[in-house]
Design an enzyme around this catalytic site. Sequence first.
Site, PDB file in Angstrom:
ATOM      1  N   LYS A  27       0.829  -1.208   0.000  1.00  0.00           N
ATOM      2  CA  LYS A  27       0.000   0.000   0.000  1.00  0.00           C
ATOM      3  C   LYS A  27       0.870   1.268   0.000  1.00  0.00           C
ATOM      4  O   LYS A  27       2.084   1.192   0.132  1.00  0.00           O
ATOM      5  CB  LYS A  27      -0.921   0.006   1.218  1.00  0.00           C
ATOM      6  CG  LYS A  27      -1.718  -1.278   1.412  1.00  0.00           C
ATOM      7  CD  LYS A  27      -2.664  -1.580   0.262  1.00  0.00           C
ATOM      8  CE  LYS A  27      -3.513  -2.803   0.585  1.00  0.00           C
ATOM      9  NZ  LYS A  27      -4.299  -3.284  -0.570  1.00  0.00           N
TER      10      LYS A  27
HETATM   11  C1  LIG Z   1      -5.464  -4.103   0.200  1.00  0.00           C
HETATM   12  C2  LIG Z   1      -6.887  -3.815   0.007  1.00  0.00           C
HETATM   13  C3  LIG Z   1      -7.828  -3.940   1.055  1.00  0.00           C
HETATM   14  C4  LIG Z   1      -7.508  -4.430   2.445  1.00  0.00           C
HETATM   15  O1  LIG Z   1      -6.482  -5.292   2.481  1.00  0.00           O
HETATM   16  P1  LIG Z   1      -5.880  -6.091   3.723  1.00  0.00           P
HETATM   17  O2  LIG Z   1      -4.859  -6.929   3.043  1.00  0.00           O
HETATM   18  O3  LIG Z   1      -6.982  -6.868   4.325  1.00  0.00           O
HETATM   19  O4  LIG Z   1      -5.296  -5.115   4.661  1.00  0.00           O
HETATM   20  C5  LIG Z   1      -9.126  -3.557   0.791  1.00  0.00           C
HETATM   21  N1  LIG Z   1      -9.498  -3.102  -0.416  1.00  0.00           N
HETATM   22  C6  LIG Z   1      -8.631  -2.962  -1.447  1.00  0.00           C
HETATM   23  C7  LIG Z   1      -9.100  -2.412  -2.757  1.00  0.00           C
HETATM   24  C8  LIG Z   1      -7.296  -3.329  -1.275  1.00  0.00           C
HETATM   25  O5  LIG Z   1      -6.437  -3.202  -2.301  1.00  0.00           O
END
Ligand SMILES: *Cc1c(COP(=O)(O)O)cnc(C)c1O
Length: 397
Positions: A174
């Site tokens: 992220k």
């Molecule tokens: C990464 C992501 C999440 C949440 O991810 P976790 O791996 O559970 O922390 C939620 N929505 C999107 C679009 C994502 O790319």
Amino acid sequence: MIPRLRPDLGWEELAAALRISSSGDVARFEAAFAREMGQNHAVAFPYGRTGLMLLLEALGLSGREVIVPAYTCVVVAHSVMLSGNRPVFVDCPATDFNMDLDAAESLVTERTGALIATSIFGYPVDLDRLERIRRRHPQLAIIQDCAHSYGARWKGRPVNREGVAAIFGINISKLITSIFGGMVTTDDEGLAARLRELRRARVREPGLSKTVKRLAYLVAVYPAFTRALYPLVHGLQHAGWLDRFVRYYDEARIDMPSDHLVGMTDVEARVGLVQIRRYREILETRLRRAEAWRRLLAGVPGIELPPAVEGATYSHCVGLVADRNAWAEAWARHGVELGTIIDYTIPGMAAYRNMAPGEFPNSTRFAGHIVNFPLGYDVPENVRKGVMPVHAASAGQ
Ligand SMILES: *Cc1c(COP(=O)(O)O)cnc(C)c1O
């Protein structure tokens, strides 16, 4: 080789992780996160998906339909299912990666409990249309999924503040990272209190073993994404040796990691605290690199670049190409690994196929043709000087 992703981690994060600290780091991270995102409350979870699952429960939703994009991270649908609700999928329009909001509104019924608006790849969701939906369906909980967008803005308005709550993922893929972890932000004090209550009831305190695992993972991340070592990591990935670490879904199963109800560790919170302090700098670096890639690729035949959007934050710098494998191979020979996120539609996956009849032609096209250009390093010198794969200079689409 330039890896398709690299978290923006420096020595300060490592030092923070290794520091012995009194407790309270998670609360400090929450406060700093809420402040940076301009919201009154932030509640930390082990993963973004855990936060979304418990958010739906905190909103009192059970046995309801939740409108979600067909073209988004699969963990979103898993969170809806495991909260005791059912996803209803919506295709993208032909020229936009975000869910078609007109189609979404046409699916609202008395069974609908929530709508998860998503700003995929950091392209802000159309808040004007969302506002019209909210006015016509005031009972509908609008949740902002900001895992890709963080502070993306629509006409100057940060998307995360335009709903009952927003969820964020904070793993190493992220914009900023707390190793793993997720965050839910809201301005609603009652909702924040219910979320904390649910967390107390359902999420266990992390023990020493999780702390050690997270530290080990962080320490491994530093060398793994350097240009010198990455070819080895890349090779192991292709041989399937790292599946345990890099695969985040199994296409036939609706599940979550076994530790999805074990709380965020203080180590993760301390890394997150440094990252949230550096958030603007990290974001600006990404924007600069995304713009450099987009300028360079603008004249290249065979790739369709989405139009520039004011306020986008570019979790991914994407384009569409006819033959993705050929592109990936050619760029790899030029020292650049291309990513392929998102290369599926959720209703096309085995676990959801029977639940979601219908066609999702635009999502399917995006899933089959998307490539991501890496934002973890500056665009390499040879590419900046116009040295590009041969196919990119000649082939049509
Ligand atoms: C990464 C992501 C999440 C949440 O991810 P976790 O791996 O559970 O922390 C939620 N929505 C999107 C679009 C994502 O790319």
